[in-house]
Write a protein that holds these residues in place. Structure first.
Motif, mmCIF file in Angstrom:
data_model
loop_
_atom_site.group_PDB
_atom_site.id
_atom_site.type_symbol
_atom_site.label_atom_id
_atom_site.label_comp_id
_atom_site.label_asym_id
_atom_site.label_seq_id
_atom_site.Cartn_x
_atom_site.Cartn_y
_atom_site.Cartn_z
ATOM 1 N N ASN A 57 33.789 18.129 80.563
ATOM 2 C CA ASN A 57 33.060 18.681 79.405
ATOM 3 C C ASN A 57 32.874 20.194 79.553
ATOM 4 O OD1 ASN A 57 31.082 18.771 81.335
ATOM 5 N ND2 ASN A 57 29.477 17.886 80.058
ATOM 6 N N MET A 59 31.557 21.991 81.684
ATOM 7 C CA MET A 59 30.336 22.542 82.262
ATOM 8 C C MET A 59 30.658 23.365 83.502
ATOM 9 S SD MET A 59 27.545 21.635 80.586
ATOM 10 C CE MET A 59 26.102 21.294 81.567
ATOM 11 N N GLU A 87 31.147 23.359 72.146
ATOM 12 C CA GLU A 87 29.965 22.618 71.693
ATOM 13 C C GLU A 87 30.357 21.271 71.085
ATOM 14 O OE1 GLU A 87 30.322 25.876 70.800
ATOM 15 O OE2 GLU A 87 28.784 26.786 72.077
ATOM 16 N N ARG A 90 31.297 18.845 73.779
ATOM 17 C CA ARG A 90 30.129 18.312 74.483
ATOM 18 C C ARG A 90 29.307 17.388 73.603
ATOM 19 N NH1 ARG A 90 28.587 23.990 77.119
ATOM 20 N NH2 ARG A 90 30.236 24.097 78.668
ATOM 21 N N THR A 91 29.484 17.493 72.278
ATOM 22 C CA THR A 91 28.810 16.530 71.407
ATOM 23 C C THR A 91 29.492 15.169 71.525
ATOM 24 O OG1 THR A 91 28.403 18.361 69.932
ATOM 25 C CG2 THR A 91 27.956 16.186 69.072
ATOM 26 N N MET A 95 26.640 13.761 78.868
ATOM 27 C CA MET A 95 26.590 13.816 80.323
ATOM 28 C C MET A 95 25.216 13.431 80.849
ATOM 29 S SD MET A 95 27.977 16.762 82.804
ATOM 30 C CE MET A 95 28.472 16.333 84.449
ATOM 31 N N GLY A 114 18.874 16.137 70.354
ATOM 32 C CA GLY A 114 20.273 16.365 69.992
ATOM 33 C C GLY A 114 20.510 16.186 68.499
ATOM 34 N N ILE A 117 19.180 19.075 66.461
ATOM 35 C CA ILE A 117 19.987 20.283 66.580
ATOM 36 C C ILE A 117 21.237 20.163 65.729
ATOM 37 C CG2 ILE A 117 21.355 21.666 68.193
ATOM 38 C CD1 ILE A 117 18.760 22.033 69.242
ATOM 39 N N HIS A 118 21.771 18.933 65.659
ATOM 40 C CA HIS A 118 22.989 18.761 64.883
ATOM 41 C C HIS A 118 22.685 18.463 63.418
ATOM 42 C CE1 HIS A 118 24.585 18.133 69.042
ATOM 43 N NE2 HIS A 118 25.358 19.074 68.569
ATOM 44 N N VAL A 170 23.356 11.434 70.342
ATOM 45 C CA VAL A 170 24.271 12.265 69.558
ATOM 46 C C VAL A 170 25.589 11.537 69.307
ATOM 47 C CG1 VAL A 170 23.316 14.518 70.152
ATOM 48 C CG2 VAL A 170 24.974 13.493 71.663
ATOM 49 N N LEU B 168 22.981 22.211 77.271
ATOM 50 C CA LEU B 168 24.404 22.477 77.044
ATOM 51 C C LEU B 168 25.184 21.173 76.937
ATOM 52 C CD1 LEU B 168 24.924 25.439 79.527
ATOM 53 C CD2 LEU B 168 24.959 25.557 77.035
ATOM 54 N N ALA B 169 24.810 20.188 77.760
ATOM 55 C CA ALA B 169 25.535 18.923 77.763
ATOM 56 C C ALA B 169 25.337 18.154 76.464
ATOM 57 C CB ALA B 169 25.096 18.058 78.955
ATOM 58 N N LEU B 170 24.289 18.492 75.708
ATOM 59 C CA LEU B 170 24.095 17.833 74.416
ATOM 60 C C LEU B 170 24.882 18.528 73.312
ATOM 61 C CD1 LEU B 170 20.274 17.055 74.263
ATOM 62 C CD2 LEU B 170 22.143 15.428 74.413
ATOM 63 N N GLY B 171 25.610 19.569 73.681
ATOM 64 C CA GLY B 171 26.398 20.276 72.687
ATOM 65 C C GLY B 171 25.676 21.452 72.076
ATOM 66 N N LEU B 172 24.596 21.898 72.711
ATOM 67 C CA LEU B 172 23.907 23.092 72.222
ATOM 68 C C LEU B 172 24.682 24.323 72.646
ATOM 69 C CD1 LEU B 172 21.533 21.019 72.091
ATOM 70 C CD2 LEU B 172 20.037 22.869 72.743
ATOM 71 N N SER B 173 24.665 25.337 71.787
ATOM 72 C CA SER B 173 25.298 26.590 72.186
ATOM 73 C C SER B 173 24.377 27.292 73.188
ATOM 74 C CB SER B 173 25.537 27.479 70.970
ATOM 75 O OG SER B 173 24.297 27.922 70.477
ATOM 76 N N GLU B 176 21.262 28.501 71.444
ATOM 77 C CA GLU B 176 20.332 27.402 71.137
ATOM 78 C C GLU B 176 19.616 26.929 72.395
ATOM 79 O OE1 GLU B 176 22.348 25.086 67.337
ATOM 80 O OE2 GLU B 176 23.267 24.878 69.302
ATOM 81 N N ARG B 180 15.719 27.097 72.268
ATOM 82 C CA ARG B 180 15.080 25.797 72.087
ATOM 83 C C ARG B 180 14.694 25.112 73.383
ATOM 84 N NH1 ARG B 180 16.812 22.898 66.815
ATOM 85 N NH2 ARG B 180 17.757 24.578 65.626
#
Lengths: 257, 294
Positions: A57, A59, A87, A90-91, A95, A114, A117-118, A170, B168-173, B176, B180
């Motif tokens: 992912n 990271m 991003e 990772r969505t 992880m 999550g 945010i989305h 998510v 970050l692992a949740l897809g946040l930039s 963000e 946040r």
């Protein structure tokens, strides 16, 4: 449990190399990781298994000195192509970390984080997502009456399942788990393992573990890493009963590691 | 001497040394309060200062101190916040960021009178802002920025990286994740840092003498037109603060009760700074508790 089906690969890794500065951490990795199965990554400390899973992912790129070579495709998409959005990767690829890392918020807000945010704002939809994720992570019954309490008040095992629920909220395709039970007691470990077994109906799971029994219990396929290389990658059952490589045999039988 | 005995002596010496610090603080506080609090009266807090007569108050100086404090925080907090976020999250380790950090350290060790004279030349003379609250606030910003940036940066880096990774692992930039996850988690530390810096600003005199000025024109607290010279909101008027007032009385005060006014004003100043410190501790603890406990 180890019914190895012929499924599409969710990840295709080809000739992948990775360096931390001058030190090579991954050497010529080529793997195809199957969809909707549990793939375990085992190997001794420092063999590159955590690095590998963090590459999936992206990271790993948080470490400034990282250099990479070779290709990784997630569902036929090159994850390193210039216009790839990290991003959105990772969505789709959640992880779970070694130590549970809930946010300092309520249980509810941790899960809703999550989705919010989305872009999901509707309270009712969020309620549903929270309930579904917590049920999915086998935590609902334990916390449903205290969703507004701080997540730090949960036990370590509950926190880890909360983190799994947070990742599920998510709606990812893949869940990466980096030694998710190494900080947990045996009872909590058993619960998380049970959960992983349930999850593979809906998700592709890639789990790093230093615990060989755990890999044997929960995974369909196992990759054995040693010094940054993949020594062997096969159906878990076959690998444990009849390993190909002498080094795998030695590691599994506890001669080193 | 046995190690046990040496240990005992060492502990006692250290104990004594810490005691000296507490003692100094306690005697200072006692002296100032015993001398100052008897001067407190309704008139003292509601009347403007008098130049030649007995019985002047400190209302205008007290108000100026708070107004200047507010403006300074409004200007310096965003700047410090931005710099701290850059340094703690985005900045790569290279010669440029090392240079920025060194600059901050140097800035923080500048004597405040130098900052004041710089502010005088820069804001008062060059930018033609005159002796004004604005000049004072800008000088105080320079005085306040380094330490505030440092405190905020420290609170940001104190957030475990596992929190950042979780986001970050949740897809946040990256951004963000900062706004946040890291900022909310660091908020107790940031608030404490801002309030502690408020104490420093409130008590500062040297940086203000040549920027905000040494005179306190009469204010009409019913005048809300920010352009008017008598309006408390006007930021272009000269504004002597409480700390400057104390300095002024003691160096060139003409009122017969100068020492009393000065003692009273010092007590007010000390009480204000003290309450900022206590408030910082209280709020910091309270938010921390709210965040971490179930």
């Amino acid at each position: 449990m180890n019914d190895v089906k012929n499924t599409h690969p969710v990840y295709t890794i080809k000739d992948f190399n990775l360096w931390y500065g001058e030190t090579q951490a991954l050497k010529n990795i080529s793997l195809e990781i199957p969809e909707k199965q549990v793939t375990a990554i085992i190997g001794p400390s420092g063999c590159g298994k955590s690095t590998f899973i963090k590459t999936l992912n992206r990271m790993v790129e948080l470490i400034p000195s990282v250099k990479m070579e070779g290709s990784i495709h997630y569902k036929n998409e090159d994850i390193f192509k210039p216009n790839a959005k990290v991003e959105s990767l990772r969505t789709e690829v959640g992880m779970v970390f070694q130590k549970p890392n809930p946010f300092p918020k309520s249980i509810y807000d941790n899960i809703a984080y999550g989705p919010r945010i989305h872009g999901i704002k509707d309270k009712k939809t969020l309620d549903e997502v929270v309930e579904k994720s917590l049920k999915g992570a086998a935590l609902w019954e334990e916390v449903k009456d205290r969703l507004n309490e701080n997540a730090f008040g949960l036990s370590g095992g509950q926190q880890q399942r909360l983190c799994i629920a947070r990742a599920m909220a998510v709606e990812p395709e893949v869940i990466l788990m980096d030694e998710p039970t190494s900080a947990l007691d045996p009872l909590s470990t058993a619960k998380v393992e049970e959960l992983i077994h349930e999850l593979k109906n809906d998700y592709s799971i890639i789990i790093v573990t230093h615990n060989m029994q755990q890999a044997a219990r929960i995974s369909d396929k196992t990759a054995f890493f040693l010094n940054g290389e993949v020594i062997e990658f096969d159906a878990t059952e076959k690998m444990y009963s009849n390993p190909h490589d002498k080094r795998t045999d030695d590691y599994i039988s506890g001669k080193f590691g | 001497m046995t190690p046990k005995k040496a240990d005992k002596i060492a502990v006692n010496v250290l104990y004594g040394l810490s005691g000296i610090i507490v003692l100094i603080l306690a005697s200072l506080l006692t002296y100032i309060l015993v001398r100052g609090v008897p001067q407190f009266s309704i008139e003292f807090f509601t009347q403007p200062a008098k130049t030649f007569e007995v019985g002047g108050g400190i209302i205008i100086q007290l108000y100026n101190s708070f107004y200047l404090l507010l403006l300074t925080l409004l200007i310096s907090t965003p700047v410090a916040m931005g710099a701290a976020i850059y340094l703690s999250v985005y900045a790569p380790q290279n010669s440029f960021t090392t240079f920025v950090r060194t600059a901050i350290e140097v800035l923080s060790s500048l004597p405040s009178i130098v900052v004041g004279l710089f502010g005088f030349l820069m804001f008062v003379v060059q930018f033609k802002l005159g002796f004004s609250i604005l000049s004072g606030a800008l000088a105080l910003m320079i005085f306040n920025l380094p330490l505030l940036t440092r405190t905020i940066e420290d609170s940001l880096t104190a957030i475990p990286s596992s929190q950042r990774e979780g986001g970050l692992a949740l897809g946040l930039s990256k951004w963000e994740t900062v706004t946040r996850i890291i900022l909310p988690a660091a908020m107790p530390g940031i608030i404490t840092g801002v309030i502690l810096s408020a104490g420093r600003i409130f008590g500062e005199a040297a940086a203000l003498i040549y920027t905000a000025g040494q005179s306190a024109p009469a204010l009409d607290f019913t005048n809300w037109n920010p352009m008017s010279i008598t309006s408390p909101l006007n930021i272009m008027r000269p504004a002597e603060t409480l700390a400057v007032h104390i300095w002024k009385i003691n160096s060139e005060g003409l009122m017969p009760d100068g020492p009393d006014v000065s003692a009273g004003a010092s007590a007010v100043l000390i009480l204000a700074v003290l309450s900022f410190n206590l408030l910082a501790r209280y709020l910091g603890k309270k938010i921390q508790k709210k965040i971490t406990s179930a």
